[in-house]
Design an enzyme around this catalytic site. Structure first.
Site, PDB file in Angstrom:
ATOM      1  N   GLU A 173       1.044   8.551 -13.067  1.00 33.48           N
ATOM      2  CA  GLU A 173       1.005   8.712 -11.607  1.00 33.48           C
ATOM      3  C   GLU A 173      -0.279   9.390 -11.147  1.00 33.48           C
ATOM      4  OE1 GLU A 173       4.564  10.519 -10.013  1.00 33.48           O
ATOM      5  OE2 GLU A 173       5.701   8.666 -10.254  1.00 33.48           O
ATOM      6  N   HIS A 210       6.973   4.874 -38.746  1.00 36.43           N
ATOM      7  CA  HIS A 210       7.665   3.749 -39.380  1.00 36.43           C
ATOM      8  C   HIS A 210       7.844   2.607 -38.387  1.00 36.43           C
ATOM      9  CE1 HIS A 210       8.658   6.181 -42.984  1.00 36.43           C
ATOM     10  NE2 HIS A 210       8.486   7.153 -42.098  1.00 36.43           N
ATOM     11  N   LYS A 229       9.289  -0.116  -3.315  1.00 28.47           N
ATOM     12  CA  LYS A 229      10.269   0.475  -2.381  1.00 28.47           C
ATOM     13  C   LYS A 229      10.315  -0.318  -1.072  1.00 28.47           C
ATOM     14  CE  LYS A 229       9.985   5.158  -4.199  1.00 28.47           C
ATOM     15  NZ  LYS A 229       9.459   6.495  -4.001  1.00 28.47           N
TER      16      LYS A 229
HETATM   17  O1  PA5 Z   1       6.323  12.194  -8.868  1.00 25.52           O
HETATM   18  C1  PA5 Z   1       7.007  11.753  -7.984  1.00 25.52           C
HETATM   19  O2  PA5 Z   1       6.762  11.955  -6.793  1.00 25.52           O
HETATM   20  C2  PA5 Z   1       8.240  10.921  -8.286  1.00 25.52           C
HETATM   21  O3  PA5 Z   1       8.440  10.680  -9.626  1.00 25.52           O
HETATM   22  C3  PA5 Z   1       9.449  11.670  -7.764  1.00 25.52           C
HETATM   23  O4  PA5 Z   1       9.563  12.883  -8.436  1.00 25.52           O
HETATM   24  C4  PA5 Z   1      10.705  10.848  -7.917  1.00 25.52           C
HETATM   25  O5  PA5 Z   1      10.566   9.618  -7.289  1.00 25.52           O
HETATM   26  C5  PA5 Z   1      11.883  11.587  -7.330  1.00 25.52           C
HETATM   27  O6  PA5 Z   1      11.635  11.861  -6.002  1.00 25.52           O
HETATM   28  P1  PA5 Z   1      12.513  12.906  -5.206  1.00 25.52           P
HETATM   29  O7  PA5 Z   1      12.319  14.220  -5.828  1.00 25.52           O
HETATM   30  O8  PA5 Z   1      11.984  12.833  -3.810  1.00 25.52           O
HETATM   31  O9  PA5 Z   1      13.927  12.438  -5.295  1.00 25.52           O
END
Ligand code: PA5
Length: 492
Positions: free
Chosen positions: A335, A364, A478
């Site tokens: 990310e 392995h 999304k």
């Molecule tokens: O890094 C991020 O923003 C995502 O992985 C969120 O942590 C994940 O989508 C969960 O989001 P939220 O905490 O709003 O439920």
């Protein structure tokens, strides 16, 4: 240890061994020198982030300038996100559930789950929920859910809890079986987290009076029109709340109440964990590349990718209970650095693909590819120097020569020998690798490791000139999924 030995050691004994990143076919000192001014600029930018939370070009999901505050989290100080009162509240919460709550279910996904699982695995291991309360030092069983939308696993977990509750009643307890649902979501409306939470909430509540349900919400603390759905529910239902503060993205949230609430639920030493992160942050304040573990790690991986085509990073702890660190790192790296454009909007398609591997297990399986496949990987090992519960391999079958040969070694020695052999085989074929050495599996050293990785991606974002703190790519699906869900519901 020094530049000459290519090992950087902190006072605690934590080591970054980068010898095999600079061996044959690896990064050269000349490469690092060529980066000189850019390294200094990156270091300066991270200094500004530490001081003010400002990172050039970083915008929130809504396109607003947003501060980046994770580097403040190791410092428990008045006025900081983690302050003496907030840490004390977590400790009080911890004591309030001890010897009272039977089981906690932690709902969350991505940044609201991965770090929590790391803390759980380090402290509890695989068999925590098989232990009795005394063996757990009064702390509850802990289950994770919402980290997928998996009907079978969710159902089985609820059946299990109902059976546990029945067993408690059968043993003559007059107390109900207490289940605490800890719902963690910064946005407060994530499909995976909220759907599974609602299923569990309704089903467990229906088992009253045998089961008593409590809920704790961990979400953005904003109120009024900016309040998240979860925050509104918490306020309406009088559920206690903890915060996912502004300026702390999910992948950095292990150091704030998101991760620390799990620490509180299992009795992990919060102070030691944050002290480790703090020690690493302090070590990374020098502008001397050779003494700054995060800057050096970022520079080596950046050059390995950009100049030598090492676009895949295999993160390979030699310890089962550190596998979740590799899974946490997947999110952090993917990310933070997997970006289509740089900060000026130019298409760059930057980033290394993270891969989870565990030693010796994946020797392995994956090692064939690491050793003979495309020359496009760096392998990042994690070694545990001292195993508190090591075992000597007994001479159980003295007549079996091959088995007698390994008798007398400890399991820890066998594991480390396997790691060293793997590292040597890789570098023998000009395949770069590096090792982080944790003196022991303790919260302090985990804090050091995770913070080093978090700061490394911040540095690498500067070197690559990408915004390491947004994740616009996760919005694409999304936008498609929302209308699809509505369509399905309309048909039902
Ligand atoms: O890094 C991020 O923003 C995502 O992985 C969120 O942590 C994940 O989508 C969960 O989001 P939220 O905490 O709003 O439920």
């Amino acid at each position: 240890m020094s530049k000459e030995t290519k090992k950087l050691q902190l006072k605690s004994g934590f080591v970054f061994d980068y010898q095999n990143m600079m061996g044959q076919g690896g990064v050269t000192e000349n490469d690092l020198q060529e980066l000189g001014e850019r390294l200094q600029a990156a270091h300066k930018a991270i200094g500004v982030m530490r001081e003010s939370g400002i990172i050039r070009g970083h915008l929130s999901k809504d396109g607003e300038p947003e501060k980046v505050l994770f580097s403040q989290l190791p410092y428990v100080k008045e006025g900081n996100l983690n302050n003496p009162a907030s840490i004390q509240r977590l400790k009080d919460f911890s004591q309030s559930i001890r010897n009272r709550v039977d089981a906690v279910i932690s709902f969350g996904i991505g940044g609201s789950y991965l770090g929590n699982k790391v803390l759980f695995d380090l402290h509890c291991g695989e068999f925590w929920n098989y232990k009795n309360r005394e063996e757990r030092d009064g702390y509850p069983k802990l289950f994770f859910n919402g980290n997928n939308i998996d009907a079978r696993r969710t159902t089985e977990m609820l059946v299990r809890l109902a059976a546990d509750a029945k067993a408690k009643a059968c043993h003559g307890s007059t107390e109900p079986y207490r289940v605490m649902l800890v719902v963690i979501s910064k946005s407060g409306a994530t499909l995976d987290t909220m759907s599974t939470f609602m299923v569990a909430y309704e089903q467990l509540k229906a088992l009253r009076p045998e089961i008593e349900v409590e809920v704790v919400a961990v979400t953005d603390p904003a109120t009024g029109t900016k309040a998240t759905l979860l925050k509104k529910l918490a306020d309406e239902n009088n559920w206690p709340t903890f915060s996912v503060p502004d300026g702390v993205g999910g992948r950095f949230s292990i150091f704030c109440e998101v991760g620390l609430i799990t620490a509180a639920c299992i009795g992990l030493d919060i102070d030691a964990f944050l002290a480790g992160a703090r020690a690493m942050d302090e070590a990374c304040q020098t502008d001397d590349l050779w003494n700054n573990p995060a800057l050096l790690n970022a520079a080596l991986k950046y050059i390995a990718a950009e100049k030598y085509g090492r676009d895949i990073e295999v993160f390979m702890p030699y310890a089962d209970y550190l596998k979740s660190v590799a899974e946490w790192y997947v999110q952090l790296l993917a990310e933070s650095l997997g970006k289509r454009t740089d900060r000026s909007g130019k298409t760059v398609y930057y980033g290394r693909t993270p891969i989870v591997a565990v030693g010796t297990t994946d020797m392995h399986a994956q090692t064939q590819q690491h050793q003979d496949g495309k020359q496009d990987k760096v392998v990042q090992f994690v070694k545990v120097a001292h195993w508190a519960e090591d075992q000597v391999i007994p001479d159980a079958f003295p007549k079996a020569a091959k088995l007698a040969e390994i008798a007398g070694l400890t399991l820890g020695e066998a594991l480390e020998t396997a790691r060293q052999a793997n590292a040597a085989a890789l570098i023998g074929d000009k395949r770069p690798n590096a090792t982080f050495v944790l003196p022991a599996m303790q919260p302090q050293h985990l804090g050091e490791l995770l913070y080093l990785l978090a700061l490394s991606v911040a540095y690498e974002g500067e070197l690559a000139d990408v915004d390491a703190f947004d994740q616009p790519g996760v919005e694409a699906y999304k936008r498609i999924m929302g209308p699809m869900l509505k369509e399905i519901k309309a048909k039902n």
